[in-house]
Write a protein that holds these residues in place. Sequence first.
Motif, mmCIF file in Angstrom:
data_model
loop_
_atom_site.group_PDB
_atom_site.id
_atom_site.type_symbol
_atom_site.label_atom_id
_atom_site.label_comp_id
_atom_site.label_asym_id
_atom_site.label_seq_id
_atom_site.Cartn_x
_atom_site.Cartn_y
_atom_site.Cartn_z
ATOM 1 N N ASN A 218 0.821 -1.200 0.000
ATOM 2 C CA ASN A 218 0.000 0.000 0.000
ATOM 3 C C ASN A 218 0.865 1.264 0.000
ATOM 4 O O ASN A 218 0.743 2.110 0.888
ATOM 5 C CB ASN A 218 -0.912 -0.059 1.237
ATOM 6 C CG ASN A 218 -2.018 0.959 1.170
ATOM 7 O OD1 ASN A 218 -2.424 1.374 0.075
ATOM 8 N ND2 ASN A 218 -2.485 1.397 2.321
ATOM 9 N N PHE A 219 1.764 1.356 -0.982
ATOM 10 C CA PHE A 219 2.626 2.531 -1.085
ATOM 11 C C PHE A 219 3.074 2.729 -2.532
ATOM 12 O O PHE A 219 2.966 1.821 -3.357
ATOM 13 C CB PHE A 219 3.829 2.426 -0.134
ATOM 14 C CG PHE A 219 4.676 1.195 -0.312
ATOM 15 C CD1 PHE A 219 4.326 -0.006 0.291
ATOM 16 C CD2 PHE A 219 5.840 1.239 -1.077
ATOM 17 C CE1 PHE A 219 5.118 -1.151 0.141
ATOM 18 C CE2 PHE A 219 6.646 0.106 -1.226
ATOM 19 C CZ PHE A 219 6.271 -1.095 -0.616
ATOM 20 N N ASP A 220 3.572 3.934 -2.798
ATOM 21 C CA ASP A 220 3.951 4.330 -4.156
ATOM 22 C C ASP A 220 5.465 4.559 -4.196
ATOM 23 O O ASP A 220 5.937 5.672 -3.951
ATOM 24 C CB ASP A 220 3.190 5.620 -4.519
ATOM 25 C CG ASP A 220 3.607 6.167 -5.879
ATOM 26 O OD1 ASP A 220 3.574 5.402 -6.859
ATOM 27 O OD2 ASP A 220 3.988 7.353 -5.950
ATOM 28 N N GLY A 221 6.210 3.503 -4.485
ATOM 29 C CA GLY A 221 7.664 3.589 -4.486
ATOM 30 C C GLY A 221 8.251 2.229 -4.141
ATOM 31 O O GLY A 221 7.582 1.206 -4.319
ATOM 32 N N THR A 222 9.482 2.222 -3.629
ATOM 33 C CA THR A 222 10.164 0.969 -3.355
ATOM 34 C C THR A 222 10.761 0.972 -1.948
ATOM 35 O O THR A 222 11.397 1.951 -1.542
ATOM 36 C CB THR A 222 11.314 0.768 -4.378
ATOM 37 O OG1 THR A 222 10.765 0.872 -5.692
ATOM 38 C CG2 THR A 222 11.980 -0.581 -4.207
ATOM 39 N N ALA A 223 10.527 -0.128 -1.221
ATOM 40 C CA ALA A 223 11.145 -0.304 0.096
ATOM 41 C C ALA A 223 12.252 -1.348 -0.034
ATOM 42 O O ALA A 223 12.039 -2.403 -0.633
ATOM 43 C CB ALA A 223 10.101 -0.755 1.117
ATOM 44 N N VAL A 224 13.431 -1.022 0.485
ATOM 45 C CA VAL A 224 14.555 -1.965 0.452
ATOM 46 C C VAL A 224 14.876 -2.341 1.898
ATOM 47 O O VAL A 224 15.239 -1.471 2.701
ATOM 48 C CB VAL A 224 15.789 -1.330 -0.221
ATOM 49 C CG1 VAL A 224 16.971 -2.294 -0.195
ATOM 50 C CG2 VAL A 224 15.465 -0.936 -1.658
ATOM 51 N N VAL A 225 14.719 -3.622 2.237
ATOM 52 C CA VAL A 225 15.035 -4.049 3.603
ATOM 53 C C VAL A 225 16.473 -4.561 3.642
ATOM 54 O O VAL A 225 16.887 -5.349 2.797
ATOM 55 C CB VAL A 225 14.033 -5.100 4.153
ATOM 56 C CG1 VAL A 225 12.692 -4.447 4.434
ATOM 57 C CG2 VAL A 225 13.857 -6.259 3.196
#
Length: 387
Positions: free
Chosen positions: A125-132
């Motif tokens: 539910n977000f607009d972009g990229t998450a890097v863990v």
Amino acid sequence: MAVKNRFAEMHDEITAWRRDLHENPEILFDTHRTAGLVAEKLRAFGCDEVTDGIGRTGVVGVIRGRSNNSGRVIGLRADMDALPIEEKTGKPYASKTPGAMHACGHDGHTAMLLGAARYLAETRNFDGTAVVIFQPAEEGGGGGKEMCDDGLMTRWGIQEVYGMHNWPGMPAGSFHIRPGAFFAATDQLDIRFEGKGGHAAKPHDTVDTTVMAAHAVTALQTIASRNADPVEQIVVSVTSFQTSSTAFNVIPQSVHLRGTVRTLSPAMRDLAERRVREICEGVAATFGGRAEVDYQRGYPVMANHEAETAFAAEVARAVAGDCGEAPLVMGGEDFAFMLEERPGAYILVGNGDTAMVHHPEYDFNDEAIPAGCSWWAELVERRMPAA
Ligand SMILES: [Zn+2]
Ligand SMILES: [Zn+2]
């Protein structure tokens, strides 16, 4: 808003992951089992990319939001390594590895970021990229630097980076942060005094390194008390004093000192290094001996960036209702290397009334899990709101 409901549902499961990590601690870069488990879970959650072997044993997972109009990429970092301490918690899930324990709560950090990764991969539910980012060797090995040197920020196009650490003595699940310098630069001292050994009954025929080194230890305390501006923070600690002979009747040929210097600004760090050399070499010369000073710079100052700190605090208030001001910490934190490469912030999550980190009776508080996971998830959703 408070903690996200999904994390209340997942609380038992994430706790089980945390306790499994706790039972199987791994030190420095030897986080093979932990990294394997992290990579396996990230793949099972449906992360878009999972890469291991970054910074030797680090793991990176990519989770793409439902859209990517923002083009934004945010890094979320947890540490995975344990400490060479014999555990004394007596917990049923205590370390099964003699001489190793998760005494800094990195088991909790890894479990919480895994929980957040699962939620983010489920909901997107977000607009972009998450890097863990899961790094090895935070405890003195510079694993964060190794990951940066391996191209962490450029390879995944990370624009901002965030970190979290549990903190005993603050209510479980509460948050505390501060802008600017937060954790200290940590440097190591290794000093050798050379003189002329001899019979203890004939001191006039010797150059006594014990007396020399004792004067130096005392004089080193004047860096903090006489050289540093009193409003600055600095710690100079001599932690080891070894004479080359332990006999009752021998004046030793050499003395070896070790210690640490902690500072919160580059200027204080430069001042400390200069004064350590001047004092040791000067004192040795005064007594007719010689000092060899090896001053090793370790982790740099970890400094939070202003705008990202304000944002991290806003997220914390959304999760916990409040965000307090964190104290300065004279310990080191190798997230400093990531904050030197990209803007970002590091926050403390309360661990409740427990033993301090690095104590053999310390244990991560599982009650903090829903708050910690919610902070990660909310950070992503708020920084990159879904279209
Ligand atoms: Zn630690
Ligand atoms: Zn730690």
